[in-house]
Design a protein around this motif. Sequence first.
Motif, mmCIF file in Angstrom:
data_model
loop_
_atom_site.group_PDB
_atom_site.id
_atom_site.type_symbol
_atom_site.label_atom_id
_atom_site.label_comp_id
_atom_site.label_asym_id
_atom_site.label_seq_id
_atom_site.Cartn_x
_atom_site.Cartn_y
_atom_site.Cartn_z
ATOM 1 N N PHE A 162 -1.216 -35.042 -0.821
ATOM 2 C CA PHE A 162 -1.904 -35.864 -1.819
ATOM 3 C C PHE A 162 -1.713 -37.361 -1.571
ATOM 4 O O PHE A 162 -2.467 -38.170 -2.103
ATOM 5 C CB PHE A 162 -1.384 -35.527 -3.221
ATOM 6 N N ALA A 163 -0.715 -37.726 -0.783
ATOM 7 C CA ALA A 163 -0.426 -39.137 -0.568
ATOM 8 C C ALA A 163 -0.862 -39.641 0.794
ATOM 9 O O ALA A 163 -0.753 -40.840 1.056
ATOM 10 C CB ALA A 163 1.072 -39.384 -0.742
ATOM 11 N N ASP A 164 -1.386 -38.745 1.684
ATOM 12 C CA ASP A 164 -1.760 -39.142 3.043
ATOM 13 C C ASP A 164 -3.027 -39.996 3.005
ATOM 14 O O ASP A 164 -4.078 -39.553 2.539
ATOM 15 C CB ASP A 164 -1.977 -37.901 3.913
ATOM 16 N N GLU A 165 -2.913 -41.224 3.508
ATOM 17 C CA GLU A 165 -4.058 -42.127 3.504
ATOM 18 C C GLU A 165 -5.090 -41.759 4.574
ATOM 19 O O GLU A 165 -6.231 -42.212 4.502
ATOM 20 C CB GLU A 165 -3.576 -43.565 3.728
ATOM 21 N N HIS A 166 -4.702 -40.992 5.575
ATOM 22 C CA HIS A 166 -5.612 -40.623 6.668
ATOM 23 C C HIS A 166 -6.261 -39.257 6.447
ATOM 24 O O HIS A 166 -6.976 -38.772 7.322
ATOM 25 C CB HIS A 166 -4.857 -40.611 7.989
ATOM 26 N N ALA A 167 -5.998 -38.632 5.346
ATOM 27 C CA ALA A 167 -6.576 -37.317 5.070
ATOM 28 C C ALA A 167 -8.078 -37.450 4.811
ATOM 29 O O ALA A 167 -8.573 -38.504 4.367
ATOM 30 C CB ALA A 167 -5.889 -36.684 3.868
ATOM 31 N N LYS A 168 -8.815 -36.378 5.117
ATOM 32 C CA LYS A 168 -10.254 -36.366 4.867
ATOM 33 C C LYS A 168 -10.556 -36.374 3.372
ATOM 34 O O LYS A 168 -11.554 -36.955 2.938
ATOM 35 C CB LYS A 168 -10.878 -35.122 5.516
ATOM 36 N N VAL A 169 -9.715 -35.719 2.604
ATOM 37 C CA VAL A 169 -9.858 -35.683 1.142
ATOM 38 C C VAL A 169 -8.709 -36.490 0.547
ATOM 39 O O VAL A 169 -7.540 -36.176 0.789
ATOM 40 C CB VAL A 169 -9.845 -34.237 0.609
ATOM 41 N N LYS A 170 -9.038 -37.535 -0.217
ATOM 42 C CA LYS A 170 -8.016 -38.409 -0.804
ATOM 43 C C LYS A 170 -7.993 -38.225 -2.314
ATOM 44 O O LYS A 170 -9.028 -38.014 -2.948
ATOM 45 C CB LYS A 170 -8.295 -39.864 -0.444
ATOM 46 N N PHE A 171 -6.783 -38.337 -2.883
ATOM 47 C CA PHE A 171 -6.578 -38.222 -4.326
ATOM 48 C C PHE A 171 -5.951 -39.521 -4.839
ATOM 49 O O PHE A 171 -5.052 -40.092 -4.192
ATOM 50 C CB PHE A 171 -5.654 -37.046 -4.661
ATOM 51 N N SER A 172 -6.431 -39.944 -5.993
ATOM 52 C CA SER A 172 -5.788 -41.085 -6.636
ATOM 53 C C SER A 172 -4.431 -40.631 -7.169
ATOM 54 O O SER A 172 -4.226 -39.457 -7.484
ATOM 55 C CB SER A 172 -6.657 -41.615 -7.779
ATOM 56 N N PRO A 173 -3.471 -41.560 -7.278
ATOM 57 C CA PRO A 173 -2.148 -41.169 -7.790
ATOM 58 C C PRO A 173 -2.217 -40.511 -9.159
ATOM 59 O O PRO A 173 -1.492 -39.539 -9.421
ATOM 60 C CB PRO A 173 -1.384 -42.490 -7.829
ATOM 61 N N HIS A 174 -3.081 -41.045 -9.994
ATOM 62 C CA HIS A 174 -3.195 -40.455 -11.323
ATOM 63 C C HIS A 174 -3.678 -39.009 -11.243
ATOM 64 O O HIS A 174 -3.141 -38.109 -11.914
ATOM 65 C CB HIS A 174 -4.159 -41.300 -12.165
ATOM 66 N N GLU A 175 -4.675 -38.786 -10.366
ATOM 67 C CA GLU A 175 -5.215 -37.427 -10.201
ATOM 68 C C GLU A 175 -4.193 -36.515 -9.562
ATOM 69 O O GLU A 175 -4.032 -35.355 -9.962
ATOM 70 C CB GLU A 175 -6.476 -37.487 -9.342
ATOM 71 N N ALA A 176 -3.472 -37.051 -8.561
ATOM 72 C CA ALA A 176 -2.471 -36.233 -7.878
ATOM 73 C C ALA A 176 -1.341 -35.846 -8.826
ATOM 74 O O ALA A 176 -0.871 -34.698 -8.828
ATOM 75 C CB ALA A 176 -1.924 -36.981 -6.677
ATOM 76 N N VAL A 177 -0.915 -36.799 -9.634
ATOM 77 C CA VAL A 177 0.160 -36.494 -10.578
ATOM 78 C C VAL A 177 -0.284 -35.439 -11.572
ATOM 79 O O VAL A 177 0.478 -34.511 -11.917
ATOM 80 C CB VAL A 177 0.603 -37.786 -11.291
ATOM 81 N N ALA A 178 -1.536 -35.539 -12.009
ATOM 82 C CA ALA A 178 -2.046 -34.552 -12.957
ATOM 83 C C ALA A 178 -2.073 -33.161 -12.328
ATOM 84 O O ALA A 178 -1.711 -32.159 -12.963
ATOM 85 C CB ALA A 178 -3.432 -34.966 -13.428
ATOM 86 N N ILE A 179 -2.521 -33.084 -11.055
ATOM 87 C CA ILE A 179 -2.571 -31.780 -10.364
ATOM 88 C C ILE A 179 -1.168 -31.219 -10.210
ATOM 89 O O ILE A 179 -0.912 -30.030 -10.466
ATOM 90 C CB ILE A 179 -3.256 -31.931 -9.004
#
Length: 1176
Positions: free
Chosen positions: A867-884
């Motif tokens: 969820f924190a990888d900046e080079h990933a094809k799919v990116k998540f905002s911190p707020h979204e990642a924390v919620a998941i």
Amino acid sequence: MEPSANSTTQALATPSTSAPTSTDNDTAGPYTIRTLITSVPLGTNSDDSPAYITSCDTWNGNLYIGTSAGQVLHYVSIPPEADDSSGQPPFIFATKLDPPFDSEQESPDRGVKRILVLPHAQKACILCNGTLTFYTLPELSPAFGGRIKQGNCLWIGGIDEVEQNYGGNAAYGTVIVVALRSKLRLIRISDEARKIRDIELGGVRTVARREDLACVADGKAYSLLDVVNQRKNELFSISSLSEADLPEPVLASAKTREASRSVSASTSPVRAGRAHERNFSLDAAPKANDRLQPGNTSPWPSRKSSKLGESPAQPSSREASPAKTGSENVSARSSVDVPREPAPVSTSTSLSHAKPLPPNIVSPSVNEFLLTTGTRLDEPGVGIFVNLDGDVVRGTIEFSSYPTSLVIDGANSTSNLPEEGVSGETYVLAMVRRSKEAGDSEGSRLWDAAVEVQRCDMDLSETQADKQWLVLPSRGAEEGDVHDVQTGVGLKRATSSMQLTVPEILTSLRSRRLPLSMQAAEESKTDQKRNEEEDKFIVRLANVEANILLFHGDQLSWVLRSALITNLERQLESAVSKGSTSELRIDVSIVQRVINAIRGQDAMNELDFLTLTYIRQKASILLFGNLVLQTVGGTIAYEHDKRRAEEALMAGEIDPRVLLLLVPPLAEDIDEGSNGIWVSQGLRDTTALVRSSFEAQRLTRDTEGPYGDNLLQLTKRYLLSWRKKKGFGSVADEASVFQSVDAALLHVLLLLDQSSPRGLALPGSVRAELNEVVDKGVECFDRAKVLFEKFGRLYMLSRLYQSRKQTALVLETWRRILVGGEDKGGELIDGEADVRKYLTKLRDGTLVREYGAWLASRNPRLGVQVFADEHAKVKFSPHEAVAILKDKAPGAVKDYLEHLVFGKNQNQYVNDLLTFYLDTVLNELDKADGVATDLLKGSYESYRALRAPKPTYRHFITDNALQAEWWDNRLRLLKLLSGSHAIGSAGYDVDALGERLEPYAEVLVPEMIILFSRRGKHGEALRLLTQGLGDWDTAIRYCLLGGKGLFHSSPLGGSHGDAAVTHAEQSALFTILLYEFLRIPDLSDRIERTSELLSRFGAWFEISNVLAQIPDCWAVELVEGFLVQALRRLVQERRESGVVKGLSGVQNLRVVVGWGEKMGEVRPIVVTTEDEAGPG
């Protein structure tokens, strides 16, 4: 001529489709015998002896048979029955003809000696008992009104070989040679019979003619005869026993011969006009003196160079062919003797009773004649080749006994170049006799007639090894009665050939469905329909041309040139046998010999192409079947056997599904498609034979034993070679074939890989091959899934899914492995890391969210990187990642926040992280058991009890950390509180945090110290450090850093993002620290700590303040170091002040001097009042 009474009821049996009835026949040779008709009604001779066949011929569906009883039997062919698999039209009896004759002759001129069919003239000439008569074709009614009849005939024939082979000149008819007792007569047969000329040469028994040159034989010798210029060149005798009675043969000179040939070319009887023929037929005598003259005792022009010298008796073995010397045209017969075999002395037969040898003349090529010579009928004969000049050429050929009839079969006899699609091989077929032991008496021998076959268009030294004998049924002739063996036996080239169906071709090449089960199953209507179509396709190729007749006893047969497939098939069948225990045995040497025989051979027609393909494939099955049988017996095959089998498979390119049937359990991988597997019937039968020879249960499937070495390795290489053919349009039933190839290849590789160690594939290993096959994609997707599940290879299953881009199934399979699913290969070594890397490459947000949360719940530290990888094809905002994470993996929230704060320096999440840490610690402290509280208080007491030097409290609790989450969280809490993340606008709320920590001030001492530091309450902080913890080093650190980074691992020089602490600030803090050190309850610690502080950091203290605070009761020695240092510093400062004062004076003096010099250079200026006032 009258029709026979039984002509409508008597029918002959249909032709036999089997080989000759004799068991002694060499059926592996190039020829076979096919019965034409049997039980010919021959009748009896005038002396009541059984009649026999003396001559025969076929033309345009008509069969003419001459008998010793002076009759000609006429048969006609009718269409075959619909259910006749042979397809050969049967012959029925039509009529019987009794040709007229003057008087009955003795043998060998008895009965119908010759039937000469002239297709272009639509006539037939019949020589019966020395009388020549003419008939029309095909019904044999008298020709020319029955008026023409010629008596005293010895022989008829001599049709020009060139004219006969190339169609002749129908407008002018056909020229034949009639051998009368005293002369030769050339007659042209067309609408009328016209004599061309007579040649005064009597006693001729046979003639072979090419244009104007004929080779003739009388009862003693052979000669070349120019039938136009009537020049004769004697060659050699027929029998060496009569040489003494022969006149010395002479040859014309080469110059005379050339003239003769040039004249003959212009006056050939074939090309001459009718007026010229008429003049010549009116007995126009030749004018040349060297031509034949009646009554002349020496009518033949001599030709010394062609004379055969006296030759010794023929040796038992053939001598080398005579050689010609360069450009010198020297006759071979002048330097090489004709080989002769010595006649053995026999009590039953003497020279005086030796029977005459029948002459044989055939033309194997356009410029050669083949003549036979010998001594007796029961002794070997020799064939000599002579050219058109009478010179012996090439070597000689040997016959097992002197031949009574001779036939040439091949393209070279008619043309220098074979026609397209026709084999260029030329064979000579001879009617000979062969002896065998009689069973009734010791030493007694019986003789059988046989057809001897050998090549005559190759190196004659090799023909002995290539001979074939077709032995006819025994007639029981004993030694001494050899001549009777060949009575009524002979060979004859038919005027017109007949197309015969060869059942062996049909049964071998026609396609049939290959059953996967050994149990017989009923054919469906679809299969039956296709069977009919396949039969129709092959039937058109199963016809061969028959043009050599063999008469023997009361039957006629065809001597057929064996189709290539027939000969090779027999050899392959001879390689297969069953032992005493009914176990199948395959003679590899025979199979390999067949393969070598056709290696490099090109197909000349469609049948040859199908034949060569079929034979190569059948041979490959037999060689591979031999490996299967050795494997069943537990034997590792020789390397050359495996290599030969592999080479045969590669060359034959047999459908790999046929091969898989022979290797259990690979038969389970076969996909026969909707139409089934169709192969040649011969291949199907061979496969069934090998499969039935062993039980699959008996096959030990040890991949490191014969099973793997003999079968699996070879099968793997063969299947890999077939995979390279993907996309080729030449592969029939491509989809099913490559599904089977891929499935079987995976199965083989999985079997071989079972013994490989766990882990990643090594270069060149079986596992590397397996990975390559899967990664490149397989056609058998469903079967591959079953195989991988069966062998417990989940990682390979995931690679299979990856080859189809089925990412969800890839992740699901990896999850199965990580949660404990069986993966015997062990290739997924760092599975969680592989999952993380794989997720960063996906574009499917749903999959990344699902499996990222799953990975975070399993390994939080690794999972949060998804969820924190900046080079990933799919990116998540911190707020979204924390919620998941809070929803799916609560335990990973901390790691994610730590990654944001410590890894990404995103300080806006500091409060969230602090709250998480603090909640964890406080929840533990609030527990009723008070264990955590006691642990923390105990740690303080234990630390205070340590004597100096001792580590800082931070190192102490780190080295003695508990394996508990709350303890780790407290350490991180201390790090976060004292780190640079707490500074600035994004830092944590000190007041709010202080309110939460206030109730736990006695338990969370380090935390309170940090909060006091953040609030600027340095005195309280230092008090807790010294009086509460006893952490002297951290207290000193506190003073140096200005109260920042107390429990952080940064060096003293690190700024943590803060402004540098000034010396004055540090001095103020050290003053407070001195005050706290002087309040340490333990006197020794107090003195020791104070002394050390003053000695190390005396520069930060004012001597007056220190002296004011130190108790008067302390000895000067306790602060000696500080005092000495302070005094030295004062002296140093005073001296430095003096130096500075001196330097300042010097600098002032320098300025004054410079000012004076400048003033001296300036002249005085008088300034008036007006100048000062300025203008206006």
